[in-house]
Scaffold this active site. Structure first.
Site, PDB file in Angstrom:
ATOM      1  N   ARG A 128       0.614  -1.074  -0.020  1.00 46.09           N
ATOM      2  CA  ARG A 128      -0.112   0.099  -0.046  1.00 46.09           C
ATOM      3  C   ARG A 128       0.991   1.254  -0.029  1.00 46.09           C
ATOM      4  O   ARG A 128       1.766   1.341   1.015  1.00 46.09           O
ATOM      5  CB  ARG A 128      -0.828   0.010   1.228  1.00 46.09           C
ATOM      6  CG  ARG A 128      -1.792   1.360   1.427  1.00 46.09           C
ATOM      7  CD  ARG A 128      -2.652   1.188   2.545  1.00 46.09           C
ATOM      8  NE  ARG A 128      -3.923   0.436   1.904  1.00 46.09           N
ATOM      9  CZ  ARG A 128      -5.115   0.537   2.656  1.00 46.09           C
ATOM     10  NH1 ARG A 128      -5.197   1.151   3.756  1.00 46.09           N
ATOM     11  NH2 ARG A 128      -6.140  -0.183   2.284  1.00 46.09           N
TER      12      ARG A 128
ATOM     13  N   HIS B  78      -7.798   0.922  -6.022  1.00 44.49           N
ATOM     14  CA  HIS B  78      -7.762  -0.007  -4.875  1.00 44.49           C
ATOM     15  C   HIS B  78      -8.407  -1.222  -5.689  1.00 44.49           C
ATOM     16  O   HIS B  78      -9.604  -1.893  -5.026  1.00 44.49           O
ATOM     17  CB  HIS B  78      -8.760   0.663  -3.718  1.00 44.49           C
ATOM     18  CG  HIS B  78      -8.486   0.110  -2.508  1.00 44.49           C
ATOM     19  ND1 HIS B  78      -7.659  -1.015  -2.178  1.00 44.49           N
ATOM     20  CD2 HIS B  78      -9.076   0.132  -1.244  1.00 44.49           C
ATOM     21  CE1 HIS B  78      -7.850  -1.244  -1.012  1.00 44.49           C
ATOM     22  NE2 HIS B  78      -8.746  -0.695  -0.370  1.00 44.49           N
TER      23      HIS B  78
ATOM     24  N   GLN C 130      -9.764  -4.212  -3.232  1.00 48.44           N
ATOM     25  CA  GLN C 130     -10.997  -3.744  -2.649  1.00 48.44           C
ATOM     26  C   GLN C 130     -12.031  -4.147  -3.513  1.00 48.44           C
ATOM     27  O   GLN C 130     -13.066  -4.710  -3.308  1.00 48.44           O
ATOM     28  CB  GLN C 130     -10.976  -2.510  -2.042  1.00 48.44           C
ATOM     29  CG  GLN C 130     -12.469  -2.073  -1.610  1.00 48.44           C
ATOM     30  CD  GLN C 130     -12.752  -2.610  -0.348  1.00 48.44           C
ATOM     31  OE1 GLN C 130     -11.929  -2.378   0.752  1.00 48.44           O
ATOM     32  NE2 GLN C 130     -13.656  -3.036   0.007  1.00 48.44           N
TER      33      GLN C 130
ATOM     34  N   ASP D 196     -17.658   6.051  -1.091  1.00 46.89           N
ATOM     35  CA  ASP D 196     -16.128   6.125  -0.637  1.00 46.89           C
ATOM     36  C   ASP D 196     -16.056   7.637   0.164  1.00 46.89           C
ATOM     37  O   ASP D 196     -16.894   8.588  -0.012  1.00 46.89           O
ATOM     38  CB  ASP D 196     -15.250   5.781  -1.464  1.00 46.89           C
ATOM     39  CG  ASP D 196     -13.830   5.823  -0.842  1.00 46.89           C
ATOM     40  OD1 ASP D 196     -13.629   5.720   0.245  1.00 46.89           O
ATOM     41  OD2 ASP D 196     -12.746   5.959  -1.634  1.00 46.89           O
TER      42      ASP D 196
ATOM     43  N   CYS E 218     -16.394   0.859   1.241  1.00 51.34           N
ATOM     44  CA  CYS E 218     -15.147  -0.128   1.481  1.00 51.34           C
ATOM     45  C   CYS E 218     -14.567   0.123   2.830  1.00 51.34           C
ATOM     46  O   CYS E 218     -13.855  -0.721   3.550  1.00 51.34           O
ATOM     47  CB  CYS E 218     -14.141   0.544   0.310  1.00 51.34           C
ATOM     48  SG  CYS E 218     -13.818   2.127   0.569  1.00 51.34           S
TER      49      CYS E 218
ATOM     50  N   ARG F  64     -13.308  -9.555   2.154  1.00 49.82           N
ATOM     51  CA  ARG F  64     -11.741  -9.090   1.920  1.00 49.82           C
ATOM     52  C   ARG F  64     -10.892 -10.461   2.319  1.00 49.82           C
ATOM     53  O   ARG F  64      -9.926 -10.833   1.456  1.00 49.82           O
ATOM     54  CB  ARG F  64     -11.423  -7.950   2.774  1.00 49.82           C
ATOM     55  CG  ARG F  64     -12.086  -6.621   2.508  1.00 49.82           C
ATOM     56  CD  ARG F  64     -11.741  -5.851   1.178  1.00 49.82           C
ATOM     57  NE  ARG F  64      -9.930  -5.892   1.134  1.00 49.82           N
ATOM     58  CZ  ARG F  64      -9.546  -4.913   1.523  1.00 49.82           C
ATOM     59  NH1 ARG F  64     -10.127  -3.877   1.844  1.00 49.82           N
ATOM     60  NH2 ARG F  64      -8.242  -4.872   1.130  1.00 49.82           N
TER      61      ARG F  64
HETATM   62  N1  NVA Z   1     -10.360   6.314  -0.614  1.00 50.00           N
HETATM   63  C1  NVA Z   1     -10.092   5.841   0.509  1.00 50.00           C
HETATM   64  C2  NVA Z   1      -9.940   4.270   0.483  1.00 50.00           C
HETATM   65  C3  NVA Z   1      -9.706   3.725   1.831  1.00 50.00           C
HETATM   66  C4  NVA Z   1      -9.742   2.278   1.750  1.00 50.00           C
HETATM   67  C5  NVA Z   1      -8.560   6.358   1.068  1.00 50.00           C
HETATM   68  O1  NVA Z   1      -7.536   6.413  -0.127  1.00 50.00           O
HETATM   69  O2  NVA Z   1      -8.265   6.757   1.907  1.00 50.00           O
HETATM   70  N1   CP Z   2     -11.252  -0.757   2.894  1.00 51.04           N
HETATM   71  C1   CP Z   2      -9.750  -0.850   3.241  1.00 51.04           C
HETATM   72  O1   CP Z   2      -8.989  -0.928   2.326  1.00 51.04           O
HETATM   73  O2   CP Z   2      -9.762  -0.462   4.589  1.00 51.04           O
HETATM   74  P1   CP Z   2      -8.271  -0.191   5.414  1.00 51.04           P
HETATM   75  O3   CP Z   2      -7.962   0.934   4.878  1.00 51.04           O
HETATM   76  O4   CP Z   2      -8.752  -0.189   6.693  1.00 51.04           O
HETATM   77  O5   CP Z   2      -7.389  -1.229   5.003  1.00 51.04           O
END
Ligand code: NVA
Ligand code: CP
Length: 307
Positions: free
Chosen positions: A103, A129, A132, A224, A264, A292
């Site tokens: 990530r 993502h 997800q 989201d 998500c 997940r």
């Molecule tokens: N769009 C959000 C998704 C978190 C899982 C972010 O990038 O913070």
């Molecule tokens: N939805 C998701 O990826 O959650 P986290 O940021 O908690 O991993």
């Protein structure tokens, strides 16, 4: 055989996604079944340069349920935080681990990690993502099947209301193309997805100005956060820009009464979704979060040639 990465949804074909979903159904039904030693003697690095709850826990638990060893590396406390190049990190981790879950912010860093000689899974960047959304399509098809509405998402309508420029919306566009569902996307001006990404999915993505219109005839409504990780400084501006985009009873009244609500997570209650909708009977967010674990276990087995 060359190694397989999962950096974007279309790194898998539709047939391969079906294979992953079939395996996910098996491991979901019996988490401690015949696959429980599948990763015996193997290790998976989970490298997180941004915060995570679900991704970290689901991969960590998933690897251990398959008999493997998860190695979690957070930015703080790692040499990445002190400027060690991602490519150097990749060259080291490939010598210890059988796969890398990563990530990060930029696609460039993701590409650099993918120089590792072991499979790399994109666990979120600023522009996508995919893991997800791979899991979310599984959830949508699972919900359709459980409600006697046929097993496939193909040809159905799905709405995405909120930040169209964010990682979730952009992976949903890719999913529309791969799984051939119609994505009705509504985002305020300035927060729409890049035109070239929409163009690739041409007839499958419909952009709307009015969120109520995006919700017409859909089977699922997805959203989201308005300010993603790294955009905290824009939160106030975004709250103003996204006024009227909160998924609440008023907005949902534009969707069919049997449309399901997805997020998500983490959710900012009172912003992109209100508490009653998140906790309401149409919400499938907890099933979505659970899946997940199952789908990612299947994805790991698939990429490692152990399916
Ligand atoms: N769009 C959000 C998704 C978190 C899982 C972010 O990038 O913070
Ligand atoms: N939805 C998701 O990826 O959650 P986290 O940021 O908690 O991993």
């Amino acid at each position: 055989m060359s190694k397989r990465d999962f950096l974007r949804l279309t790194d898998l074909s539709l047939a391969e996604c079906s294979e992953v979903y079939g395996l996910a159904t098996v491991v979901k039904r019996d988490p401690r079944g015949e696959r429980k030693r599948a990763l015996d003697g193997r290790s998976v690095a989970i490298v997180l340069e941004k915060a995570s709850t679900r991704t970290r826990a689901s991969f960590e638990v998933g690897v251990s349920q398959l008999g493997g060893h998860p190695v979690v590396i957070s930015l703080e406390g790692s040499q990445l935080a002190r400027g060690e190049p991602v490519a150097d990190t990749a060259r080291v981790l490939e010598r210890y681990c059988d796969a890398i879950v990563y990530r990060t912010s930029s696609s460039d860093r993701m590409t650099e990690m993918a120089t590792a000689r072991v499979p790399v899974i994109n666990a979120l960047t600023d522009t996508g993502h995919p893991v997800q959304v791979l899991c979310d399509v599984f959830t949508m098809e699972e919900v359709l099947a459980a409600n006697g509405k046929g097993p496939r998402l193909r040809g159905r309508k799905v709405a995405f209301v909120g930040d169209g420029s964010g990682n979730m919306a952009r992976s949903m566009i890719e999913a529309a193309r791969l799984f051939e569902f119609q994505l009705h996307l509504c985002a305020p001006p300035g927060f729409r997805p890049p035109a070239y990404e929409v163009a690739k999915a041409a007839e499958l993505v419909v952009l709307h100005d009015d969120p109520r219109k995006a919700l017409r005839d859909v089977s699922f409504v997805h959203t989201d956060v308005w300010a993603s990780m790294g955009q905290e400084g824009e939160a106030e501006t975004r709250r103003k820009a996204f006024a009227g985009f909160t998924l609440d009873a008023r907005l949902l009244s534009a969707a069919p009464p049997d449309a399901w609500v997805m997020h998500c997570l983490p959710a900012h209650r009172g912003e992109e979704i209100d508490d009653a909708t998140l906790e309401g009977p149409r919400s499938i967010v907890w099933q979505q979060a659970e899946n997940r674990l199952h789908v990612q276990k299947a994805l790991l087995l698939f990429l490692l040639g152990l399916a």
